[in-house]
Structure formats: C-alpha cells, structure tokens
Design a protein around this motif. Sequence first.
Motif, PDB file in Angstrom:
ATOM      1  N   TYR A 233      55.267  74.149  35.715  1.00  0.00           N
ATOM      2  CA  TYR A 233      56.150  74.144  34.561  1.00  0.00           C
ATOM      3  C   TYR A 233      57.553  73.657  34.874  1.00  0.00           C
ATOM      4  N   ASN A 234      57.879  73.540  36.140  1.00  0.00           N
ATOM      5  CA  ASN A 234      59.136  72.882  36.465  1.00  0.00           C
ATOM      6  C   ASN A 234      59.134  71.447  35.956  1.00  0.00           C
ATOM      7  N   ALA A 235      57.954  70.818  35.995  1.00  0.00           N
ATOM      8  CA  ALA A 235      57.848  69.437  35.515  1.00  0.00           C
ATOM      9  C   ALA A 235      58.124  69.357  34.013  1.00  0.00           C
ATOM     10  N   LEU A 236      57.664  70.356  33.262  1.00  0.00           N
ATOM     11  CA  LEU A 236      57.923  70.366  31.820  1.00  0.00           C
ATOM     12  C   LEU A 236      59.398  70.659  31.533  1.00  0.00           C
ATOM     13  N   ILE A 237      59.980  71.576  32.299  1.00  0.00           N
ATOM     14  CA  ILE A 237      61.406  71.876  32.121  1.00  0.00           C
ATOM     15  C   ILE A 237      62.249  70.642  32.450  1.00  0.00           C
ATOM     16  N   LYS A 238      61.828  69.897  33.476  1.00  0.00           N
ATOM     17  CA  LYS A 238      62.540  68.667  33.830  1.00  0.00           C
ATOM     18  C   LYS A 238      62.458  67.641  32.702  1.00  0.00           C
ATOM     19  N   MET A 239      61.332  67.639  31.975  1.00  0.00           N
ATOM     20  CA  MET A 239      61.227  66.751  30.820  1.00  0.00           C
ATOM     21  C   MET A 239      62.312  67.081  29.801  1.00  0.00           C
ATOM     22  N   VAL A 240      62.559  68.363  29.611  1.00  0.00           N
ATOM     23  CA  VAL A 240      63.593  68.788  28.669  1.00  0.00           C
ATOM     24  C   VAL A 240      64.964  68.336  29.155  1.00  0.00           C
ATOM     25  N   VAL A 241      65.217  68.477  30.448  1.00  0.00           N
ATOM     26  CA  VAL A 241      66.536  68.180  31.008  1.00  0.00           C
ATOM     27  C   VAL A 241      66.848  66.688  30.941  1.00  0.00           C
TER      28      VAL A 241
END
Length: 456
Positions: A233-241
């Motif tokens: 989910y770090n990858a999904l959070i990075k998408m947000v950032v």
Amino acid sequence: MKRRHRSFLGLAGVGVIVAALAVGTAAAGSKRSTSDGLGSQYDVSKAGNVTLTLWWLGNQEVPGIEKWMAQTIAKYHALHPNVTVKTVVESTDTWTGTQQTACKGKSGPDIWYNWAGTWSLEQVWGGCTVPNEDVLSPADIAHAPNVAETRWNGNTWLYPLYRFIYPVVYNKALFKQAGLNPAKPPTTWAQFIAACKKLQAAGITPIALGLKDGFGGEILGSATFQKQLFSNYNALIKMVVNGNFISPLWKSWLQKLWQLKPYFNNDVNSITFGDGLGRFQSGKAAMVFGTPGVQATIADMTKAGKQISVMKPPVFGKGAYANSLANTGNGFQVTSWSKNKEVAGNFLAYMHTPERLNALFAQTGNFPADNRWKASQAKRPTDKLMLSWLAQKNVNYPANYYPTDLDVNGNFVVFQGILGGNMTVAGAAKTYQDVITKWRKLHGAELQNYEKWIGK
C-alpha cells in the motif's frame, strides 16, 4: 434489505479538514498516560463515577449490532457499576460532518465509530482523536492485526472491532441454468468474461449493481480492480502523493471495467447500491459484488432456499494483491477532548473479550477483527471459504489509502460515466488525474501527512 458502507455519506461533509488543525496536531493531541495500566489492564475502580458517551452508526452499518452493544454495556456496567455508557446513533448521511463539528468545538463523545484508513486518519490530522497506544495496552493492540490500516507517525489510530469483506457472491442455480459449473466459479478474468457471456445468452442478468448513490463505484473499484495493481500500500499512497493517473498502469483496470460494461443491468445509474443488492437477493441477477453485511445477506438468501456461494474477484493483475479477498477492520477511536480516556480505553478492550467477540459473530455474522476469536466457530461453507482466503493473504481495502475526494469525485463519477454513460477509458483516467491534481493544490497539509505516512 439495506446494506451500508463507510461511503454512505452526504457529500457536504466528505473530505473536509479544518486547515488550521491539520498539521502536526495529531502527534501532540494527547499526552501519554501515566496510569499503572491501560486498556484491559486499567483499574476502572479508581476512576470514580464516570459517564462515557459513544457516537456510532449502529444497525445502519451492521444489522443486529445495536442489540449486541446494549448487552455489552449492561455486562460492562455489572462489572463496573461506577461507569455508565450512553450511546447515540448518528446518521450515516451526515456522519463525517458531525465528527468535524464536534472536533472543531472540542466537545462531543468520549468514543466514536470510524472506518479504517484515511477516514480515521483525516480525523487524526485534525487533532480529533488520540492514538490507541495512549488508551490500550500493547497486548490489546497486538490482538487486532487490522490496526495496521491506521499505522501512522509511529502509532495506530483506530481500534477495529469487526471486518468488512468483499467477495463476489453468486447464485448457484442461475450458474447451472446457464450451463456453468457452480462448484468451479471463474478465477481468471478471461473465465469471468466467458461466464458473463453464457449467463447473458441464457437470458440472465450477469451482475446486479446500483450506482445512483455512487457507493458501488468505490466498492467495485477498490475491492475488485484497483487492488490488483499493487503489491503493497505504500505504492498506492505514492500514487496519491505524486503518481500519474493517466498512466498505462491505472488505465489497465479501467480497460477491464469497460470490458465488463455489457454485463450489468442497464439502469445502473437509476437505482441505488441497496436496490442492486435487492435484485440479486430476489434472484434477478447471477452475481453481486460483495458489500458490508454480506454474511447476513448470504444467510438470509440461504434461509429463503437459494443456493449461494462466493468467489474471489477474478484475477487480471500481476501485483501480489491481485489474487485476494480485500477486507477492512472498522471500529472506534477515543476523542482528544475526552476527560475519561483511560476508562474509554478499558471499555474498548472489554468489547474485545472472547465472550463479547463470540456474541458479535453469533448475532451479526461479521468476523471480529481480533485474533482471539476462533474461526472454527464459523460453520457456514461461505464463511469458511472467506476465512481461508483471508488467512492466506490479508489484503486491506485500497480505498482506505487515498483521499475521500478521489473516492467521491473519482470513483463515483467514473463508474457512473462508464457503466451508465458514454465515458471512455481515457476520459475516466483524466477524471482521476484532474481530481488528484486539484486535491494536491488545495490540501497541502494533508499531502504532507501522506508523505509522512510513507516516510518521505
């Protein structure tokens, strides 16, 4: 029968955070307790006479849980006569706005209900709640693995009570009528599309869905499609950032949604998500994508003589989360202004005692979010299947990791546009990109909190 999810909210309150409260206040919102014990270890008798107020959504979220809560409070009061617990059932339509009003005035309940991920963390970033670690013992927290969904800035911020799960539910009789083997449901995307074609050819609506209220877009987008793109989910959070939502990666799941368009009822935008579920329950469609309360739905249909089973969403992605069943743990937070935080923590811990967890499952059908609850209590075949999948791979609900704006103005709009309108894949991707670009510009404080989430 109406089933609700965390997004059954009025749009006026969604995604609003008071900017003056947003930066840094969560970490400083409370001081560590100096009591001898916390949570289940706290000596309630030394607190004197205490009244706790709890705000929540009750049966709107989980049918049958209000009776369970009343029993829990009565049993707790018998153990601790000096503590009175009062509950207030709030409306799901205005819940987020109600929380924000209370937070702004620093008054309201000692405990409130919340969903996992950003729904809890947005309240944290507003300085509304204290971390679990301030009110619960390490052992209390360790027994609730779903606390990982709100692990931020060195603490966890929601104490989950039960899990929502998101399978595909299907009618075995309608599968058989279409020449499909109900004992071997499709597992791959190609098999799923082929099954939909057979059902349609047999005059059966393959999938029931209602999007009038938007919520089906989140449930399908998050639990079926978007999870397949990621391995953490770090990858999904990075998408947000700083991610690109018009990238081939993001478009890949939108292309699958477009491919599935012919197999839904043709009035998806005219009926609510609950109406769509009702069509499946009445036998007018072969499948429905899972929703909170799915175990109760299955139980009701089975009691009515319908043969029901479940499958994991069909696989098309290559990420580690592709072949999985998504789940999320929803529960309670202690507010930052409560004058009885330690007592509130003790009451939360009491809800997690084995007897109360067993009663929760027996009365609501929802799986408790606590590893002290024994899965062997589940006897229904569909429950056993879902528990076995969750044991193999614990994949959290992706919508817990992006802003509510991306949900309401992204998922809601895109699903209505593709399945009920003429929106293209390119247009859908641009919609997501436009929403996140605007959000990044307007929500700098929240963006910093997202960056902190991934340790940037």
